[in-house]
Design an enzyme around this catalytic site. Structure first.
Site, short mmCIF file in Angstrom:
data_model
loop_
_atom_site.label_atom_id
_atom_site.label_comp_id
_atom_site.label_asym_id
_atom_site.label_seq_id
_atom_site.Cartn_x
_atom_site.Cartn_y
_atom_site.Cartn_z
N THR A 133 33.49 25.46 29.03
CA THR A 133 31.82 25.96 29.73
C THR A 133 32.44 26.44 31.23
OG1 THR A 133 30.09 24.38 31.17
CG2 THR A 133 32.13 23.29 31.43
N ASP A 134 30.97 27.32 31.31
CA ASP A 134 31.35 28.01 32.65
C ASP A 134 30.87 27.23 34.20
OD1 ASP A 134 28.49 27.91 32.90
OD2 ASP A 134 27.98 29.49 33.27
N GLU A 135 30.59 26.03 33.64
CA GLU A 135 30.29 25.27 34.68
C GLU A 135 31.28 24.19 35.57
OE1 GLU A 135 27.32 21.75 34.46
OE2 GLU A 135 25.87 23.40 32.84
N TYR A 159 29.98 15.29 33.97
CA TYR A 159 30.21 16.19 32.54
C TYR A 159 31.41 17.49 33.11
CZ TYR A 159 29.37 20.23 29.65
OH TYR A 159 30.15 20.78 28.68
N LYS A 163 35.19 18.19 31.72
CA LYS A 163 35.48 19.16 31.18
C LYS A 163 36.58 19.85 31.14
CE LYS A 163 33.37 21.06 27.57
NZ LYS A 163 33.96 20.67 26.35
P1 NAD Z 1 26.08 19.25 21.85
O1 NAD Z 1 25.89 17.67 22.30
O2 NAD Z 1 24.54 19.21 21.32
O3 NAD Z 1 26.86 18.87 20.39
C1 NAD Z 1 27.89 17.89 20.19
C2 NAD Z 1 28.77 17.64 19.32
O4 NAD Z 1 29.44 16.83 19.57
C3 NAD Z 1 27.50 16.66 18.27
O5 NAD Z 1 27.26 16.39 17.34
C4 NAD Z 1 28.14 15.19 18.49
O6 NAD Z 1 27.96 14.04 17.21
C5 NAD Z 1 29.98 15.77 18.50
N1 NAD Z 1 30.56 14.18 19.39
C6 NAD Z 1 30.47 13.61 20.21
N2 NAD Z 1 30.90 13.17 20.69
C7 NAD Z 1 32.52 12.91 19.83
C8 NAD Z 1 33.35 12.18 19.58
N3 NAD Z 1 33.96 11.18 20.50
N4 NAD Z 1 33.72 12.55 18.24
C9 NAD Z 1 33.12 13.95 17.20
N5 NAD Z 1 31.95 14.33 17.54
C10 NAD Z 1 31.23 13.86 19.29
O7 NAD Z 1 27.30 20.07 22.70
P2 NAD Z 1 26.41 21.27 22.01
O8 NAD Z 1 25.43 21.90 23.61
O9 NAD Z 1 26.82 21.64 20.21
O10 NAD Z 1 28.17 22.02 23.77
C11 NAD Z 1 29.31 22.19 22.17
C12 NAD Z 1 30.39 22.44 22.98
O11 NAD Z 1 30.13 23.79 23.57
C13 NAD Z 1 30.35 21.55 24.04
O12 NAD Z 1 32.10 21.07 24.13
C14 NAD Z 1 30.39 21.94 25.03
O13 NAD Z 1 30.97 21.70 26.20
C15 NAD Z 1 30.27 23.50 25.34
N6 NAD Z 1 29.74 24.08 26.01
C16 NAD Z 1 28.60 24.04 25.46
C17 NAD Z 1 27.03 25.02 26.37
C18 NAD Z 1 26.25 25.21 26.02
O14 NAD Z 1 24.99 25.66 27.12
N7 NAD Z 1 25.29 23.92 25.51
C19 NAD Z 1 27.94 26.29 26.75
C20 NAD Z 1 29.06 25.92 27.07
C21 NAD Z 1 30.25 25.49 26.86
O1 DAU Z 2 26.54 26.03 31.62
C1 DAU Z 2 26.95 25.41 30.40
C2 DAU Z 2 25.69 24.20 30.34
O2 DAU Z 2 24.39 24.87 30.35
C3 DAU Z 2 27.08 24.15 29.50
O3 DAU Z 2 27.84 23.65 29.20
C4 DAU Z 2 26.21 22.56 28.88
O4 DAU Z 2 26.21 21.56 27.84
C5 DAU Z 2 24.70 22.41 28.79
O5 DAU Z 2 23.83 21.57 28.45
C6 DAU Z 2 23.97 23.36 30.36
O6 DAU Z 2 23.92 22.66 31.13
P1 DAU Z 2 22.39 23.21 32.29
O7 DAU Z 2 23.00 21.90 33.27
O8 DAU Z 2 23.04 23.78 32.67
O9 DAU Z 2 21.59 23.15 31.27
P2 DAU Z 2 19.95 21.75 30.96
O10 DAU Z 2 19.74 23.37 30.41
O11 DAU Z 2 20.47 20.58 31.67
O12 DAU Z 2 19.41 22.79 32.38
C7 DAU Z 2 19.85 24.58 32.70
C8 DAU Z 2 18.11 24.48 34.31
O13 DAU Z 2 17.04 23.34 34.43
C9 DAU Z 2 19.38 23.91 35.25
O14 DAU Z 2 19.59 24.58 36.44
C10 DAU Z 2 19.19 21.81 35.78
C11 DAU Z 2 17.26 23.07 35.15
N1 DAU Z 2 16.44 21.88 34.17
C12 DAU Z 2 16.92 21.00 33.24
C13 DAU Z 2 15.89 20.32 32.68
C14 DAU Z 2 16.46 19.65 32.09
C15 DAU Z 2 15.10 21.29 35.51
O15 DAU Z 2 14.71 21.91 36.14
N2 DAU Z 2 13.94 20.70 34.33
C16 DAU Z 2 14.43 20.09 33.46
O16 DAU Z 2 13.82 19.33 32.81
#
Ligand code: NAD
Ligand code: DAU
Length: 353
Positions: A133-135, A159, A163
């Site tokens: 992730t970019d985080e 988190y 990562k």
């Molecule tokens: P998600 O939470 O929707 O899915 C995570 C999946 O991993 C789930 O299906 C869960 O059951 C599985 N999991 C959790 N713990 C596990 C374990 N110990 N063993 C096997 N499976 C397990 O997450 P997502 O949003 O799909 O993110 C997927 C990946 O991409 C993560 O590594 C996250 O850090 C990364 N990522 C997410 C975003 C985003 O915007 N969502 C952006 C950049 C990177």
């Molecule tokens: O940047 C990549 C990341 O994006 C991934 O690594 C994470 O797995 C993914 O969850 C996401 O993280 P964020 O914290 O940016 O996403 P989230 O949807 O939780 O929140 C997006 C923005 O909105 C953040 O600035 C927090 C804000 N927010 C979020 C929620 C849930 C609100 O203002 N209100 C809310 O109720």
């Protein structure tokens, strides 16, 4: 030979597996622990596909992983499995440490053992792609340039710190043991199958159910949004042609404040599914207490991936967000199946304060 996908029942992982079979017929072993975020409903379209094998299991289970790698002659691993929600990591970091750090370590150890026993040719062809992730880069000011692959790591939440730790392990396994690693660091995704604890699906769900649309702090935090299928195509491209040991940023060149994102969602919903009283969904916007350690701005410089591997996103935010809203309107059963039980407990805990 097959590929092993971990976390393939989650949001991005399931989109990746579904997209994989539109491009390839190579078998996929899909390992997922099915935490609250994993959902087999996402994969229902593959139930008759004999090239998709789902295995319920944990990336921390060294013996299981080693067995799967040997049994299916795995030639590549894409590691999506993680705890992924920042707010949950603030309430309880333990699961993030266990899966994102210890789990990644065990997965790497099983991979090292397997890879060491491969023939030279198979070792050279093997790839481990770690999805990050970019985080990990921390927070930008309004005037900072976008994150490049050489930015230092400054994670702000449990988190992102977990990562970051896994990224460092991946790097160390390449430098120390020569494992053929690739890492991608992507910005915020949105699209189908996004769990409704995250901003975009939460706002769509709450809007349609007459609930408040919670904006943390002043709502001026900036995220760089990418349609999930563009993230998947970026990962496929890095997997097929990325340089071993390198990291690639993936992003949408699409920075927006949270308030702008929520207002955009409200106006699309006003058109597509108007409120019965004729008012705008934006009337439901409610400012709530800010997230502790809330990063102000993320922005991704994805030029390395574009220049080296020719990847660009296909969707603009406008096209992607309309598809996303449409998907949620057409798939309310999917959301309703999730938004019960444990999900409701989480919402009470998070938003009651
Ligand atoms: P998600 O939470 O929707 O899915 C995570 C999946 O991993 C789930 O299906 C869960 O059951 C599985 N999991 C959790 N713990 C596990 C374990 N110990 N063993 C096997 N499976 C397990 O997450 P997502 O949003 O799909 O993110 C997927 C990946 O991409 C993560 O590594 C996250 O850090 C990364 N990522 C997410 C975003 C985003 O915007 N969502 C952006 C950049 C990177
Ligand atoms: O940047 C990549 C990341 O994006 C991934 O690594 C994470 O797995 C993914 O969850 C996401 O993280 P964020 O914290 O940016 O996403 P989230 O949807 O939780 O929140 C997006 C923005 O909105 C953040 O600035 C927090 C804000 N927010 C979020 C929620 C849930 C609100 O203002 N209100 C809310 O109720």
């Amino acid at each position: 030979m097959s590929i092993l996908i971990t976390g393939g029942a989650g949001f991005i992982g399931s989109n990746f597996v579904l997209d994989w079979f539109t491009q390839h017929d190579e078998p996929v072993i899909n390992l997922d622990k099915l935490t609250y975020a994993g959902n087999l409903q996402n994969l229902v379209a593959l139930q008759d596909n004999s090239n998709h094998l789902f295995v319920k299991g944990d990336i921390s289970d060294y013996d299981l992983i080693l067995d799967l790698l040997n049994k299916h002659q795995i030639r590549a691993i894409v590691n999506f499995a993680a705890e992924s929600h920042v707010d949950r990591s603030i309430h309880g970091p333990e699961d993030f440490i266990q899966t994102n750090i210890v789990g990644s370590f065990r997965l790497l150890e099983a991979t090292r053992n397997y890879w060491n026993d491969l023939s030279k040719t198979d070792q050279e062809a093997f790839r481990f792609l770690h999805v990050s992730t970019d985080e990990v880069y921390g927070s930008l000011s309004d005037t900072d340039p976008a994150f490049s692959e050489t930015n230092r790591y400054e994670p702000s939440s449990p988190y992102s710190a977990s990562k970051a730790a896994s990224d460092h392990l991946v790097r160390a396994y390449h430098l120390t043991y020569n494992l053929p690693m690739l890492t991608t660091n992507c910005s915020n995704n949105y699209g189908p199958y996004h769990f409704p604890e995250k901003l975009i699906p939460l706002v769509i769900h709450n809007a349609l159910n007459g609930k408040p649309l919670p904006i943390y702090g002043d709502g001026q935090q900036i995220r760089d949004w990418l349609y999930v299928k563009d993230h998947c195509s970026g990962i496929r491209r890095v997997l097929e042609a990325g340089r071993i040991g390198e990291t690639y940023n993936i992003g949408g060149w699409n920075e927006m404040s949270n308030l702008d994102v929520v207002n955009t969602l409200c106006s699309i919903l006003d058109e597509e599914s108007p409120r019965s009283d004729g008012k705008s969904y934006s009337e439901q916007i409610t400012f709530v207490t800010d997230r502790p350690g809330h990063d102000r701005r993320y922005a991704i410089d994805a030029r390395k991936l574009e220049q080296e591997l020719g990847w660009r996103p296909v969707e603009t935010f406008d096209t992607g967000i309309r598809k996303t809203v449409r998907w949620y309107l057409d798939n309310q059963d999917w959301v309703n199946n999730i938004t019960s039980g444990a999900y409701l407990e989480w919402v009470d805990k998070q938003y009651s304060e």
